[in-house]
Design a protein around this motif. Structure first.
Motif, PDB file in Angstrom:
ATOM      1  N   LEU A  53      -3.194  -0.442 -13.293  1.00  0.00           N
ATOM      2  CA  LEU A  53      -2.660   0.444 -14.309  1.00  0.00           C
ATOM      3  C   LEU A  53      -1.143   0.378 -14.246  1.00  0.00           C
ATOM      4  N   TRP A  54      -0.528   0.480 -15.405  1.00  0.00           N
ATOM      5  CA  TRP A  54       0.930   0.432 -15.507  1.00  0.00           C
ATOM      6  C   TRP A  54       1.470   1.848 -15.446  1.00  0.00           C
ATOM      7  N   ARG A  55       2.510   2.034 -14.634  1.00  0.00           N
ATOM      8  CA  ARG A  55       3.152   3.327 -14.512  1.00  0.00           C
ATOM      9  C   ARG A  55       4.645   3.087 -14.293  1.00  0.00           C
ATOM     10  N   ASP A  56       5.477   3.591 -15.190  1.00  0.00           N
ATOM     11  CA  ASP A  56       6.937   3.439 -15.090  1.00  0.00           C
ATOM     12  C   ASP A  56       7.363   1.978 -14.950  1.00  0.00           C
ATOM     13  N   GLU A 102      -9.765  -0.151  -4.348  1.00  0.00           N
ATOM     14  CA  GLU A 102     -10.994  -0.937  -4.541  1.00  0.00           C
ATOM     15  C   GLU A 102     -10.675  -2.265  -5.230  1.00  0.00           C
ATOM     16  N   GLU A 103      -9.779  -2.230  -6.212  1.00  0.00           N
ATOM     17  CA  GLU A 103      -9.377  -3.451  -6.919  1.00  0.00           C
ATOM     18  C   GLU A 103      -8.606  -4.373  -5.971  1.00  0.00           C
ATOM     19  N   ALA A 104      -7.700  -3.771  -5.205  1.00  0.00           N
ATOM     20  CA  ALA A 104      -6.896  -4.563  -4.267  1.00  0.00           C
ATOM     21  C   ALA A 104      -7.780  -5.250  -3.237  1.00  0.00           C
ATOM     22  N   TRP A 145       0.840  -1.183   0.000  1.00  0.00           N
ATOM     23  CA  TRP A 145       0.000   0.000   0.000  1.00  0.00           C
ATOM     24  C   TRP A 145       0.882   1.242   0.000  1.00  0.00           C
ATOM     25  N   GLN A 146       0.643   2.135  -0.974  1.00  0.00           N
ATOM     26  CA  GLN A 146       1.374   3.390  -1.092  1.00  0.00           C
ATOM     27  C   GLN A 146       0.399   4.521  -0.743  1.00  0.00           C
ATOM     28  N   PRO A 147       0.351   4.936   0.526  1.00  0.00           N
ATOM     29  CA  PRO A 147      -0.669   5.917   0.937  1.00  0.00           C
ATOM     30  C   PRO A 147      -0.546   7.273   0.243  1.00  0.00           C
ATOM     31  N   GLN A 148       0.668   7.688  -0.109  1.00  0.00           N
ATOM     32  CA  GLN A 148       0.835   8.990  -0.761  1.00  0.00           C
ATOM     33  C   GLN A 148       0.193   9.009  -2.141  1.00  0.00           C
ATOM     34  N   GLU A 149       0.076   7.859  -2.789  1.00  0.00           N
ATOM     35  CA  GLU A 149      -0.533   7.776  -4.112  1.00  0.00           C
ATOM     36  C   GLU A 149      -1.929   7.152  -4.076  1.00  0.00           C
ATOM     37  N   SER A 150      -2.319   6.632  -2.908  1.00  0.00           N
ATOM     38  CA  SER A 150      -3.583   5.898  -2.750  1.00  0.00           C
ATOM     39  C   SER A 150      -3.674   4.740  -3.738  1.00  0.00           C
ATOM     40  N   LEU A 151      -2.547   4.042  -3.917  1.00  0.00           N
ATOM     41  CA  LEU A 151      -2.466   2.897  -4.821  1.00  0.00           C
ATOM     42  C   LEU A 151      -1.699   1.771  -4.142  1.00  0.00           C
TER      43      LEU A 151
END
Length: 132
Positions: free
Chosen positions: A68-71, A79-81, A46-52
């Motif tokens: 979603l793919w990023r870098d 919600e998906e997690a 969990w990355q709270p700063q990005e909410s992802l």
């Protein structure tokens, strides 16, 4: 002598064979492994700063459906997690410790964002019914 005689009568009673098979089947089901093998599970932090949730492993049946793919990294929306945690296909980590389903729910609902709740409810329904 009495116990052996009683057991013999019980074993030869009508339906005893079917009861014994049903009991063996129930025992087999209870002994079955629950969840997924850890090596086949998705693992994410969990990355709270990005909410992802950033996935550290991308193998698994659901890794191509969500996120979603990023870098070059795969991220999941909370919600998906949460759907995958409930399904037993994602080991969600928070502050380097595994999250329970209850802790994952707390992460989602601590923001009190009703839009997140609605998205989660729709996504959960679609996922449980095999559409996603």
């Amino acid at each position: 002598f009495g116990m052996a005689e009683r057991r013999l009568r019980t074993d030869s009673a009508p339906g005893a064979h079917a009861q014994k098979e049903a009991l063996q089947d129930l025992t087999r089901r209870l002994d079955a492994l629950r969840g997924r093998l850890r090596k086949l599970m998705l693992v994410g932090e969990w990355q709270p700063q990005e909410s992802l949730v950033q996935l550290s492993t991308t193998h698994g049946a659901d890794s191509h459906v969500f996120g979603l793919w990023r870098d070059g990294n795969l991220f999941l929306r909370l919600e998906e997690a949460l759907c995958l945690v409930e399904d037993g296909t994602l080991l969600l980590m928070h502050e380097r410790a595994p999250c329970s389903v209850q802790a994952a729910h707390s992460l989602l609902f601590e923001s009190h964002n009703i839009q997140n709740l609605n998205v989660y409810l729709v996504l959960r329904s679609l996922h449980r019914n095999g559409f996603v």
